[in-house]
Design a protein around this motif. Structure first.
Motif, PDB file in Angstrom:
ATOM      1  N   ASN A  97      -7.845 -12.475  -4.471  1.00 52.54           N
ATOM      2  CA  ASN A  97      -7.475 -11.638  -5.516  1.00 52.54           C
ATOM      3  C   ASN A  97      -8.825 -11.065  -6.354  1.00 52.54           C
ATOM      4  OD1 ASN A  97      -4.669 -12.604  -4.920  1.00 52.54           O
ATOM      5  ND2 ASN A  97      -5.027 -14.288  -6.269  1.00 52.54           N
ATOM      6  N   TRP A 106      -3.928  -5.783   7.430  1.00 51.60           N
ATOM      7  CA  TRP A 106      -4.439  -6.064   6.224  1.00 51.60           C
ATOM      8  C   TRP A 106      -4.720  -4.704   5.478  1.00 51.60           C
ATOM      9  CZ3 TRP A 106      -4.360 -10.363   3.168  1.00 51.60           C
ATOM     10  CH2 TRP A 106      -4.996 -10.267   2.146  1.00 51.60           C
ATOM     11  N   THR A 151      -1.442  -2.607   4.360  1.00 54.43           N
ATOM     12  CA  THR A 151      -0.535  -3.174   3.412  1.00 54.43           C
ATOM     13  C   THR A 151      -1.325  -3.735   2.102  1.00 54.43           C
ATOM     14  OG1 THR A 151      -0.904  -5.457   4.760  1.00 54.43           O
ATOM     15  CG2 THR A 151       0.861  -4.059   5.296  1.00 54.43           C
ATOM     16  N   HIS A 152      -2.629  -3.721   1.960  1.00 57.31           N
ATOM     17  CA  HIS A 152      -3.217  -4.506   1.116  1.00 57.31           C
ATOM     18  C   HIS A 152      -4.193  -3.456   0.157  1.00 57.31           C
ATOM     19  CE1 HIS A 152      -1.838  -8.163   2.994  1.00 57.31           C
ATOM     20  NE2 HIS A 152      -2.108  -8.709   1.639  1.00 57.31           N
ATOM     21  N   GLY A 153      -4.228  -3.603  -1.079  1.00 58.51           N
ATOM     22  CA  GLY A 153      -4.943  -2.835  -1.830  1.00 58.51           C
ATOM     23  C   GLY A 153      -4.371  -1.639  -2.568  1.00 58.51           C
ATOM     24  N   ALA A 213      -3.297   1.475  -0.357  1.00 51.83           N
ATOM     25  CA  ALA A 213      -3.186   1.020   1.030  1.00 51.83           C
ATOM     26  C   ALA A 213      -2.438   2.023   1.840  1.00 51.83           C
ATOM     27  CB  ALA A 213      -2.140  -0.270   1.076  1.00 51.83           C
ATOM     28  N   ASP A 257     -14.121  -7.718   0.790  1.00 54.76           N
ATOM     29  CA  ASP A 257     -12.866  -8.254   1.423  1.00 54.76           C
ATOM     30  C   ASP A 257     -13.090  -9.491   2.282  1.00 54.76           C
ATOM     31  OD1 ASP A 257     -10.454  -8.529   2.490  1.00 54.76           O
ATOM     32  OD2 ASP A 257      -9.877  -6.483   2.200  1.00 54.76           O
TER      33      ASP A 257
END
Length: 362
Positions: free
Chosen positions: A113, A22, A25-27, A30, A272
């Protein structure tokens, strides 16, 4: 040791792996740095949850030790699903959905989101959450010490006095209501009614679970090995199934009260939601494993004051939650250390007690 904690370790590895994925791959930024940040925060949250809930494990064990294998396994399976997904993921989403008049999936999308906005909406209802959880935990603390039949005392001068006033009808409810009224008087006027109602519901649910357990037959009679003493005509232990239902509900509400503090504290570390769920899930699984370990190893019998220490920690957490609802901020690390300190103190006192008893027996 691996027998009791093997699943928890494997579950933790999976959760940490998901956390790393996570973060990677996110933000907007990332990559490796966010991956290591996510792993670090997940580990911190897991440690915080275990520290906050170790006293919960001790109290759970005091209830579980009279249960048969079926109810213990139900606690470890269905109970885990409720604890991890229900209390630490679905329930906070449900609070925001109801109070903000939003759809459940709409809140889920908001949490994923726009986690800061989700956190803000959840934190806006912290006084009510603190009132409910604080009142319930205060009842747990009071009803352990306000017991006329309690003859094992750690702090004798204090606990004997508490046992003496236990003869006053509904003393624990009286004290809890006074604490709730003081709390409500110190919140903003617009919140006073809802805070009172939330606290009253905490007290009502605690008493309701006790009433249900009593109506269903109370605790089963067990021998020194934890096996049922009486059976019905079909060979089923009397009281086990009935008491199991009431006890299971009690443990789940108790876990919910502890999870409130963990969820709120987690948002002080990160917004988060995915990382929060993974970190708290690891902690919740380890608490379940610790509970079974304490039961099967007979730790509560070996350390005579351990249950006392756990209830003192619960009492401290109850007052911290009530105070936090009025705007008093107590750092999460302080809350964790108070619980751990009581548990460690109780273990040391129990060892000293065993040594004194051994010396007297010689």
């Amino acid at each position: 040791m691996l027998k009791h904690f093997g699943f928890s370790i494997a579950f933790s590895i999976v959760c940490l792996g998901l956390s790393a994925y996570w973060g990677y791959t996110h933000g907007p930024e990332a990559g490796l740095q966010t991956m290591f940040t996510a792993l670090t925060i997940t580990a911190i949250l897991a440690i915080m949850e275990v520290s906050l809930s170790f006293d919960n494990a001790v109290v759970n064990a005091s209830v579980l030790r009279g249960w048969d294998h079926f109810w213990k396994m139900l606690f470890l399976t269905v109970g885990i699903l409720i604890a991890v997904f229900g209390m630490r993921l679905i329930f906070p989403v449900a609070i925001v959905a109801v109070t903000a008049d939003m759809g459940f999936m709409e809140v889920v999308q908001l949490a994923l989101n726009d986690p800061k906005e989700y956190s803000a909406r959840l934190m806006a209802h912290h006084p009510e959450i603190a009132a409910f959880g604080g009142a319930f935990l205060l009842m747990v603390f009071l009803n352990f010490f306000l017991d006329e039949e309690k003859d094992t005392h750690w702090f004798r001068s204090v606990e004997r006095r508490l046992s003496n006033i236990a003869s006053v009808p509904a003393m624990s409810v009286f004290i809890a209501l006074v604490a709730l009224l003081i709390m409500a008087a110190n919140v903003v006027e617009a919140k006073r009614l809802v805070v009172r109602m939330a606290g009253i519901w905490g007290i009502v649910i605690y008493i309701g679970v006790q009433v249900l357990s009593h109506l269903l037959g109370g605790e089963p009679e067990v021998d020194e090995n934890g096996n049922a003493v009486r059976h019905d005509e079909n060979g089923v232990p009397t009281g086990v199934v009935k008491a199991g239902i009431g006890g299971f509900l009690y443990l789940e509400v108790l876990d919910a009260s502890f999870s409130f503090d963990g969820v709120i504290g987690a948002f002080a570390i990160t917004s988060d939601v995915v990382i929060i769920m993974l970190g708290l899930a690891i902690g919740a699984i380890f608490v379940r494993s610790m509970t079974i370990y304490l039961v099967e190893k007979g730790t509560l019998d070996a350390y005579i004051y351990l249950e006392h220490g756990a209830h003192y920690a619960i009492g401290a957490l109850a007052f911290i939650m009530i105070a936090s609802g009025t705007g008093v901020h107590v750092p999460e690390v302080v809350t964790c250390l108070i619980g751990v300190a009581f548990i460690v103190w109780a273990v040391i006192a129990s060892i000293q007690y065993k040594k004194r008893q051994a010396a007297l027996d010689k």
